[in-house]
Write an enzyme that holds these catalytic residues in place. Sequence first.
Site, PDB file in Angstrom:
ATOM      1  N   HIS A 275       0.819  -1.219   0.000  1.00  0.00           N
ATOM      2  CA  HIS A 275       0.000   0.000   0.000  1.00  0.00           C
ATOM      3  C   HIS A 275       0.849   1.263   0.000  1.00  0.00           C
ATOM      4  CE1 HIS A 275       0.263   0.744   4.424  1.00  0.00           C
ATOM      5  NE2 HIS A 275       0.206  -0.569   4.547  1.00  0.00           N
ATOM      6  N   ASP A 287       6.350   0.424   6.733  1.00  0.00           N
ATOM      7  CA  ASP A 287       4.899   0.277   6.529  1.00  0.00           C
ATOM      8  C   ASP A 287       4.360   1.397   5.676  1.00  0.00           C
ATOM      9  OD1 ASP A 287       2.285  -0.509   6.709  1.00  0.00           O
ATOM     10  OD2 ASP A 287       2.003   0.074   8.780  1.00  0.00           O
ATOM     11  N   GLU A 321      -4.844   1.867   2.611  1.00  0.00           N
ATOM     12  CA  GLU A 321      -4.973   0.647   3.418  1.00  0.00           C
ATOM     13  C   GLU A 321      -5.184   0.993   4.881  1.00  0.00           C
ATOM     14  OE1 GLU A 321      -3.651  -2.638   6.047  1.00  0.00           O
ATOM     15  OE2 GLU A 321      -2.796  -0.641   5.877  1.00  0.00           O
ATOM     16  N   GLU A 322      -4.458   2.026   5.342  1.00  0.00           N
ATOM     17  CA  GLU A 322      -4.398   2.273   6.790  1.00  0.00           C
ATOM     18  C   GLU A 322      -5.725   2.689   7.409  1.00  0.00           C
ATOM     19  OE1 GLU A 322      -2.116   1.339   8.531  1.00  0.00           O
ATOM     20  OE2 GLU A 322      -0.185   1.501   7.544  1.00  0.00           O
ATOM     21  N   ASP A 349       3.320  -6.530   3.239  1.00  0.00           N
ATOM     22  CA  ASP A 349       2.903  -5.474   4.172  1.00  0.00           C
ATOM     23  C   ASP A 349       3.225  -5.899   5.604  1.00  0.00           C
ATOM     24  OD1 ASP A 349       1.833  -3.211   5.307  1.00  0.00           O
ATOM     25  OD2 ASP A 349      -0.250  -3.858   5.115  1.00  0.00           O
ATOM     26  N   HIS A 419       3.815   2.545  12.673  1.00  0.00           N
ATOM     27  CA  HIS A 419       2.907   3.689  12.901  1.00  0.00           C
ATOM     28  C   HIS A 419       3.486   4.755  13.831  1.00  0.00           C
ATOM     29  CE1 HIS A 419      -0.861   1.005  11.928  1.00  0.00           C
ATOM     30  NE2 HIS A 419       0.028   1.028  10.959  1.00  0.00           N
TER      31      HIS A 419
HETATM   32 ZN    ZN Z   1       0.751  -1.586   6.315  1.00  0.00          ZN
END
Ligand code: ZN
Length: 452
Positions: A275, A287, A321-322, A349, A419
Amino acid sequence: MKTFLLFLICLSNSLIGQRSHSETAVQIKNNGLEELYAFEMLKDLTGNIGNRLSGSKNYDKAVEWGKLILEKAGADSVWLEPVMIPHWVRGNEQAFLSLLDKRKIELSVCALGGSIGTAKNGVSAEVIEVKSFEEVKQLGRKAKGKIIFYNRPFDRTNWSPFQAYGGAVNQRTNGAIEAAKVGAIAVLVRSITPAMDDEPHTGAMRYADSIPQIPAVAISTVDAEMLSMELHKHNVSSVHILLSCKTYPDVASFNVIGEICGAEKPEEIVLVGGHLDSWDKGTGAHDDGSGVVQSVEVIRLIKNLKIHPKRTIRAVLFANEENGLKGGRAYAARESNKKEKHIAAIESDAGGTSPRGFGVSSDSLKVEKIKSYSSLLEIVGAEKINKGGGGADISTLESLGTTMIGLNPDPQRYFDYHHSNNDTIDKVHPRELELGAIAMAILAWAISQDGL
Ligand SMILES: [Zn+2]
């Protein structure tokens, strides 16, 4: 005699077939490790664009970047697929802990993705620490007007950080709903990470239609420990939280797609993807910058060798995606109306560390077929094939009968960065990242030649 000769011919054909797969695999590996180009792309993406939250200007830039990089990788065709995506903006965020001994301590917090903001002057309240939704329920009226502090840590005894994450993440996703049900006015959520650091780790949270919406923030694990200690000492007066985050109307954006057209069965697709969006912390290097550049690298490596897959190999850089999965859903919805058949989809991912293997969600026959490629994947240490796996973006293809495959890199450090501001390029190793791309390219190539 005739049968025996036929047997020999078949055997030699299959040996030649196998040999050519392994020769190709070695060529892909050598080329990849010589050039380490996935890392060059990741440097460019994270250095020149940075993080890429859905709806942001940076996400728009990433779309342009994705299109150019796929063209540069040599894809036969590259296009943008329209999709409406959410637009949430973080704004200012602050929290203070007031102690009965008169000290005032700034807490390391950040809004969870999708949270509403507080009133202009913020909210202040007493804090109640809990470890489960059961405890929240039991609080009943005692929770009214309070801030609920979710402080259930990662289970460190679990070998798999992904499973441990699964065991903790409902505090973040559903914590605000459960707390609002008993009248709480905000939630503080211990960052969903095994790391003991002073960075808050964000991530998606949600609201339910019939339940009041309350602000939700992540607190660093260091500050969660400190707050818990002060609560146990009965030294906490209140916590003050101020957030100015806000959700705006959805905006028009794109998935980015590039492919090598299959020479014999172009309508059969082997998808590789990751993503393109990320959270607005760090630069989304692991990520999912890693999955993005690895997917592009699959195209580049195969084009570089001047070999032509029988079936189409398509790289998809999914939007959103998130905080919505809108990219994956839009892609699957369009594909269900086409004549194309996605025989397999491989998603990366789970970070850009050394590949260990793949997880496969399909019937046993197909899982066995993928397992037979272990010997090809051994040359990059990615031979471990497990039943069960995939990725959020490609999960949308399940109803189309697609075999879903997830790259499994070594998982131990992923959630340290996940994140947060720690997810930056210095945490990614060029060889490890490339090995993942090579493993994906070898597997995509084998499936594109043999079918599934
Ligand atoms: Zn991800």
